[in-house]
Scaffold this motif. Structure first.
Motif, PDB file in Angstrom:
ATOM      1  N   GLU A   1       0.801  -1.197   0.000  1.00  0.00           N
ATOM      2  CA  GLU A   1       0.000   0.000   0.000  1.00  0.00           C
ATOM      3  C   GLU A   1       0.848   1.267   0.000  1.00  0.00           C
ATOM      4  O   GLU A   1       0.323   2.357  -0.144  1.00  0.00           O
ATOM      5  N   SER A   2       2.126   1.108   0.187  1.00  0.00           N
ATOM      6  CA  SER A   2       3.025   2.259   0.210  1.00  0.00           C
ATOM      7  C   SER A   2       3.209   2.829  -1.196  1.00  0.00           C
ATOM      8  O   SER A   2       3.220   2.086  -2.184  1.00  0.00           O
ATOM      9  N   PRO A   3       3.372   4.137  -1.305  1.00  0.00           N
ATOM     10  CA  PRO A   3       3.645   4.711  -2.625  1.00  0.00           C
ATOM     11  C   PRO A   3       5.034   4.339  -3.153  1.00  0.00           C
ATOM     12  O   PRO A   3       5.361   4.630  -4.297  1.00  0.00           O
TER      13      PRO A   3
ATOM     14  N   ASP B   1       6.421   0.478  -6.035  1.00  0.00           N
ATOM     15  CA  ASP B   1       6.973   0.365  -7.389  1.00  0.00           C
ATOM     16  C   ASP B   1       8.491   0.562  -7.375  1.00  0.00           C
ATOM     17  O   ASP B   1       9.219  -0.169  -8.035  1.00  0.00           O
ATOM     18  N   ASP B   2       8.978   1.523  -6.598  1.00  0.00           N
ATOM     19  CA  ASP B   2      10.429   1.723  -6.492  1.00  0.00           C
ATOM     20  C   ASP B   2      11.098   0.491  -5.886  1.00  0.00           C
ATOM     21  O   ASP B   2      12.171   0.077  -6.322  1.00  0.00           O
ATOM     22  N   SER B   3      10.455  -0.090  -4.877  1.00  0.00           N
ATOM     23  CA  SER B   3      11.016  -1.284  -4.236  1.00  0.00           C
ATOM     24  C   SER B   3      11.154  -2.430  -5.226  1.00  0.00           C
ATOM     25  O   SER B   3      12.185  -3.104  -5.278  1.00  0.00           O
ATOM     26  N   LEU B   4      10.112  -2.648  -6.031  1.00  0.00           N
ATOM     27  CA  LEU B   4      10.171  -3.719  -7.038  1.00  0.00           C
ATOM     28  C   LEU B   4      11.297  -3.455  -8.034  1.00  0.00           C
ATOM     29  O   LEU B   4      12.007  -4.378  -8.432  1.00  0.00           O
TER      30      LEU B   4
ATOM     31  N   GLU C   1      11.623 -11.245 -14.053  1.00  0.00           N
ATOM     32  CA  GLU C   1      10.388 -11.478 -13.313  1.00  0.00           C
ATOM     33  C   GLU C   1      10.010 -10.258 -12.470  1.00  0.00           C
ATOM     34  O   GLU C   1       8.847  -9.862 -12.421  1.00  0.00           O
ATOM     35  N   GLN C   2      10.995  -9.656 -11.805  1.00  0.00           N
ATOM     36  CA  GLN C   2      10.730  -8.469 -10.983  1.00  0.00           C
ATOM     37  C   GLN C   2      10.292  -7.289 -11.845  1.00  0.00           C
ATOM     38  O   GLN C   2       9.340  -6.588 -11.515  1.00  0.00           O
ATOM     39  N   PHE C   3      11.004  -7.074 -12.948  1.00  0.00           N
ATOM     40  CA  PHE C   3      10.654  -5.953 -13.825  1.00  0.00           C
ATOM     41  C   PHE C   3       9.267  -6.164 -14.429  1.00  0.00           C
ATOM     42  O   PHE C   3       8.491  -5.217 -14.564  1.00  0.00           O
ATOM     43  N   ASN C   4       8.926  -7.413 -14.755  1.00  0.00           N
ATOM     44  CA  ASN C   4       7.578  -7.722 -15.265  1.00  0.00           C
ATOM     45  C   ASN C   4       6.519  -7.383 -14.226  1.00  0.00           C
ATOM     46  O   ASN C   4       5.478  -6.806 -14.566  1.00  0.00           O
ATOM     47  N   GLU C   5       6.773  -7.774 -12.985  1.00  0.00           N
ATOM     48  CA  GLU C   5       5.801  -7.494 -11.923  1.00  0.00           C
ATOM     49  C   GLU C   5       5.584  -5.981 -11.788  1.00  0.00           C
ATOM     50  O   GLU C   5       4.456  -5.514 -11.674  1.00  0.00           O
ATOM     51  N   LEU C   6       6.657  -5.228 -11.832  1.00  0.00           N
ATOM     52  CA  LEU C   6       6.567  -3.772 -11.751  1.00  0.00           C
ATOM     53  C   LEU C   6       5.771  -3.204 -12.923  1.00  0.00           C
ATOM     54  O   LEU C   6       4.829  -2.425 -12.738  1.00  0.00           O
ATOM     55  N   ILE C   7       6.122  -3.613 -14.129  1.00  0.00           N
ATOM     56  CA  ILE C   7       5.478  -3.094 -15.343  1.00  0.00           C
ATOM     57  C   ILE C   7       3.982  -3.432 -15.358  1.00  0.00           C
ATOM     58  O   ILE C   7       3.155  -2.594 -15.709  1.00  0.00           O
ATOM     59  N   LEU C   8       3.643  -4.648 -14.962  1.00  0.00           N
ATOM     60  CA  LEU C   8       2.240  -5.080 -14.997  1.00  0.00           C
ATOM     61  C   LEU C   8       1.398  -4.450 -13.892  1.00  0.00           C
ATOM     62  O   LEU C   8       0.251  -4.079 -14.120  1.00  0.00           O
ATOM     63  N   ASN C   9       1.959  -4.344 -12.699  1.00  0.00           N
ATOM     64  CA  ASN C   9       1.175  -3.898 -11.548  1.00  0.00           C
ATOM     65  C   ASN C   9       1.234  -2.404 -11.261  1.00  0.00           C
ATOM     66  O   ASN C   9       0.374  -1.874 -10.566  1.00  0.00           O
ATOM     67  N   TYR C  10       2.256  -1.736 -11.774  1.00  0.00           N
ATOM     68  CA  TYR C  10       2.420  -0.301 -11.515  1.00  0.00           C
ATOM     69  C   TYR C  10       2.795   0.433 -12.804  1.00  0.00           C
ATOM     70  O   TYR C  10       3.853   1.065 -12.893  1.00  0.00           O
ATOM     71  N   PRO C  11       1.934   0.353 -13.831  1.00  0.00           N
ATOM     72  CA  PRO C  11       2.281   0.918 -15.136  1.00  0.00           C
ATOM     73  C   PRO C  11       2.519   2.435 -15.125  1.00  0.00           C
ATOM     74  O   PRO C  11       3.164   2.958 -16.019  1.00  0.00           O
ATOM     75  N   GLY C  12       2.041   3.122 -14.094  1.00  0.00           N
ATOM     76  CA  GLY C  12       2.255   4.559 -14.010  1.00  0.00           C
ATOM     77  C   GLY C  12       3.450   4.946 -13.162  1.00  0.00           C
ATOM     78  O   GLY C  12       3.701   6.138 -12.942  1.00  0.00           O
ATOM     79  N   GLY C  13       4.197   3.954 -12.699  1.00  0.00           N
ATOM     80  CA  GLY C  13       5.343   4.225 -11.830  1.00  0.00           C
ATOM     81  C   GLY C  13       6.457   4.982 -12.538  1.00  0.00           C
ATOM     82  O   GLY C  13       6.610   4.891 -13.754  1.00  0.00           O
ATOM     83  N   ASP C  14       7.234   5.702 -11.744  1.00  0.00           N
ATOM     84  CA  ASP C  14       8.303   6.517 -12.334  1.00  0.00           C
ATOM     85  C   ASP C  14       9.521   5.708 -12.762  1.00  0.00           C
ATOM     86  O   ASP C  14      10.404   6.230 -13.428  1.00  0.00           O
ATOM     87  N   LYS C  15       9.578   4.438 -12.413  1.00  0.00           N
ATOM     88  CA  LYS C  15      10.716   3.589 -12.785  1.00  0.00           C
ATOM     89  C   LYS C  15      10.412   2.697 -13.987  1.00  0.00           C
ATOM     90  O   LYS C  15      11.225   1.847 -14.352  1.00  0.00           O
ATOM     91  N   ILE C  16       9.265   2.894 -14.614  1.00  0.00           N
ATOM     92  CA  ILE C  16       8.863   2.013 -15.719  1.00  0.00           C
ATOM     93  C   ILE C  16       9.845   2.059 -16.901  1.00  0.00           C
ATOM     94  O   ILE C  16      10.250   0.999 -17.389  1.00  0.00           O
TER      95      ILE C  16
END
Length: 93
Positions: free
Chosen positions: A1-3, A6-9, A27-42
């Motif tokens: 729930e933390s903002p 996405d950075d952690s992933l 696998e980690q980068f996929n999880e980030l891309i799929l679950n946090y598509p608006g993240g600043d690390k995409i």
């Protein structure tokens, strides 16, 4: 729930990448891309995913990831690197 999830992933993926555990990094980068598509690390995640795929010998998949990065994030710094990687991969065919 933390903002910062996405950075952690991203940084977990980066740790795997630096340890040359490229499958786990993807696998980690996929999880980030799929679950946090608006993240600043995409954009960085796409780039590192592509490089990891090259290391795994999956050049066609890497090419697709780099092309997606270029089309989705044309103004990001990572796009310049992705364009260079696309050139390198297409010249090796």
């Amino acid at each position: 729930e933390s903002p910062l999830v996405d950075d952690s992933l991203y940084w977990i993926g980066e740790c795997y990448f630096s340890q040359k555990k490229f499958k786990e990094a993807v696998e980690q980068f996929n999880e980030l891309i799929l679950n946090y598509p608006g993240g600043d690390k995409i954009p960085e995640a796409y780039l590192k995913k592509g490089i990891s795929l090259i290391e795994l010998g999956k050049k066609e998949e890497a090419l697709s990831v780099f092309k997606l990065l270029v089309s989705k994030y044309p103004l990001e710094e990572e796009t310049k690197i992705a364009q260079q990687k696309i050139k390198e991969l297409t010249l090796k065919k």
